[in-house]
Enzyme design. Structure first.
Site, PDB file in Angstrom:
ATOM      1  N   SER A 135       0.854  -1.180   0.000  1.00  9.69           N
ATOM      2  CA  SER A 135       0.000   0.000   0.000  1.00  9.69           C
ATOM      3  C   SER A 135       0.890   1.230   0.000  1.00  9.69           C
ATOM      4  O   SER A 135       2.048   1.169   0.436  1.00  9.69           O
ATOM      5  CB  SER A 135      -0.892   0.006   1.255  1.00  9.69           C
ATOM      6  N   TYR A 148      -1.967   0.060  10.940  1.00  5.35           N
ATOM      7  CA  TYR A 148      -2.112  -0.361   9.540  1.00  5.35           C
ATOM      8  C   TYR A 148      -0.880   0.046   8.746  1.00  5.35           C
ATOM      9  O   TYR A 148      -0.322  -0.754   7.980  1.00  5.35           O
ATOM     10  CB  TYR A 148      -3.366   0.240   8.914  1.00  5.35           C
TER      11      TYR A 148
END
Length: 249
Positions: A135, A148
């Site tokens: 990501s 995260y």
């Protein structure tokens, strides 16, 4: 025997789209996930388009389940470590430790468990390709996303080290780092709150699971001497974790 592609987290979003797309370009699919009904639907869809799909219903957060379902597999030419999630969006002093565990256990430990089982099979075969779904959060930490972001920083580092570890064994390692992709990602992050999830994409045309799947299909069809080490994909309206242009009309 046709090339075999193992896709984790194949019950929705990027994983499902990737399994379907890889089947079209010539791979037999081994699809994993936790939802048996979704796996059955994926299998039917792949077979309807003339492909072959084997499904394995288990949770990659469990090392024992990974061993039980993955060790018997004889051949994996392509591993797509797609399974992952975000849970919660709070400041560090307010975060849920259960959410933290879910992200670390899935995004980091699950990826490692699967790779530890599959990579020796590639080493023995003398070839292979591993694609890790990272990501932009893996290099751009943002407010409310500490754990995260940490998990995707880990995926980024693991991908780089994994590439070095497997280099002499003729095994390619690629990492795909998307920005905003509209899948079940935000719905999971907000624990099923559809209204909050929808706000994530207001005024933006995000990427789709199909967009990422198309990129994966392109990567795996490159000549043997070429590898995409790391690719960042963004919607045209997004320039980074903090820079998104939202159309108001």
């Amino acid at each position: 025997m046709k090339k075999q592609a193992l896709v984790t987290g194949a019950t929705s979003g990027i994983g499902r789209a990737t399994a379907l797309r890889l089947s079209v370009v010539g791979y037999d699919i081994i699809a994993t996930g936790r939802r048996a009904d979704r796996l059955a639907e994926l299998k039917a869809s792949i077979e309807a388009q003339g492909g072959a799909c084997r499904t394995l219903c288990f949770d990659i957060r469990s090392e024992e389940e990974c061993k039980k379902f993955l060790e018997p597999i004889e051949q994996v030419d392509l591993l797509v470590n797609n399974a992952g999630l975000a849970a919660g969006l709070e400041h560090i002093d307010q975060g849920s430790t259960a959410d933290w565990d879910a992200m670390i256990d899935t995004n980091v430990k699950g990826l490692l468990y699967v790779t530890r089982i599959i990579s020796p099979k590639m080493v023995a075969a003398g070839h292979g390709h591993i694609i890790n779904l990272g990501s932009i959060a893996g290099t751009e930490p943002y407010e409310n996303g500490a754990v995260y972001c940490a998990s995707k920083h880990a995926v980024h580092a693991i991908s780089q080290s994994m590439r070095a570890d497997l280099l002499s064994h003729n095994i390619k390692v690629s990492e795909i780092r998307p920005g905003m992709v509209e899948t079940e990602f935000s719905l999971v992050r907000f624990h099923g709150d559809q209204q909050k999830a929808d706000k994530t994409y207001v005024g933006v045309e995000p990427l789709t699971g199909d967009d990422i799947a198309e990129t994966i299909a392109w990567i795996v069809q490159l000549p043997a001497h070429m590898n995409v080490n790391d690719i960042v994909l963004m919607p045209a309206q997004q320039a980074g974790a903090y820079y998104t242009y939202r159309k108001t009309k």
